[in-house]
Design a protein around this motif. Structure first.
Motif: not given
Length: 337
Positions: A194, A218, A187, A46, A184, A216, A101-102
């Motif tokens: 996912q 991840d 998230t 991040s 992302e 990402s 992301q969200d």
């Protein structure tokens, strides 16, 4: 970095935010090319500049006021940042789209799901309300949402996190973009959802022949779903190349440290997880040399004084390191020096 078949070409891209504490070079000289049908993974901690890079590529971050953007972003041969704002907005949807992301904050909570989809379709494709509604139902069906006609009448808060993310993906795909930027995309979703979302994105890229930039932190998600990977640290690219060779034999100590910090299923219970010691640099006052040097166990005076330049190593990769890991460079397999 450009290729004859590249859909997206990014050259020496720099995004600087001017703050009261000083300039923050969030993206500092990043270059890459992306072809149609190809998926590039952008990974790092991040604050490494991944999301800012994605937004700058799309044209959501532009020079003006407290921000300076330089370098070149060409999409289909056109320079994105040289376009007028109105022309740039016309790219969003038919040419390039973004999965944020969200989904709870990227969807308007006071608008129904159907409105999000039909507004996009009617604006860019100039279709009638009935045609837009029919296409919206089909899009929701394509992304795996059950009872799509009923979902059009619901608000975002009435859907689960996984379904909201599918709505965001459907909205992004509504106008058949040539490039999809997924920032992302999993998230705050549970592991099962996912996998479903990542599998969905992969199948859509294959079916539509799109290019995808997958942002990402991840590494597991990126490992099996990208053709190439670009590792970022403190706004700069430290390593890039085909995903499998990079993950099998990282050439940069930071890439190696990221991979070593992944929990392993074969580890004994209560095994202490490996971490990267120290903290990322203060981006208003980055180190003079390699930005990873203060956290690197192999750093020398050269690393602390001189900024490394990206060099080609075996396997079609580039690494910006004064002392790349010998196992990767000389043998092309394994971890460590």
């Amino acid at each position: 970095m450009s290729t004859p078949t590249a859909l997206l070409e990014v050259e020496d891209l720099r995004t600087t935010f001017h703050t009261p504490r000083g300039d923050v070079r969030a993206v500092d000289g990043v270059s890459f090319a992306l072809a149609a049908g190809e998926t590039l993974g952008l990974v790092g901690e991040s604050g490494s500049g991944k999301s800012v890079l994605g937004r700058t590529v799309m044209g959501l971050v532009a020079s003006g006021g407290t921000t300076t953007v330089s370098g070149t972003v060409r999409l289909g041969g056109r320079s994105v940042h040289e376009l007028r704002p109105s022309a740039r907005r016309r790219l969003w949807g038919p040419e390039v789209a973004m999965v944020f992301q969200d989904p709870m904050t990227s969807l308007n909570p006071v608008k129904r799901v159907g409105t999000h989809l039909t507004e996009t379709l009617r604006r860019h494709l100039r279709c009638s309300r009935a045609e837009a509604t029919e296409r919206a139902v089909d899009l929701l069906r394509q992304v795996g949402i059950p009872e799509p006609a009923r979902r059009l009448r619901q608000y975002p808060h009435e859907l689960s996190g996984g379904m909201r993310q599918r709505v965001v993906i459907a909205t992004a795909l509504a106008c058949d973009p040539r490039l999809l930027i997924a920032d992302e995309p999993t998230t705050a979703l549970d592991v099962t959802v996912q996998k479903q979302i990542l599998d969905l994105l992969g199948s859509l890229v294959a079916e539509r022949g799109m290019a995808m930039l997958l942002v990402s932190h991840d590494l597991g998600a990126v490992a099996g779903r990208t053709d190439r990977v670009q590792v970022m640290y403190a706004g700069r690219t430290v390593e890039s190349g085909p995903t499998r060779p990079v993950f099998a034999a990282p050439a940069h100590p930071y890439t190696d440290a990221l991979l070593a910090s992944i929990p392993r299923l074969g580890n004994a219970p209560h095994t202490v997880l490996r971490t990267i010691e120290g903290n990322p640099p203060d981006m208003t006052r980055p180190p003079a040399g390699c930005r990873f040097a203060p956290r690197c166990g192999f750093a020398t005076d050269t690393c602390r004084d001189a900024l490394p330049v990206a060099a080609v190593v075996p396997g079609g990769r580039e690494v910006a390191c004064h002392h790349p890991l010998r196992t990767a460079v000389l043998e092309g397999a394994g971890h460590g020096r």
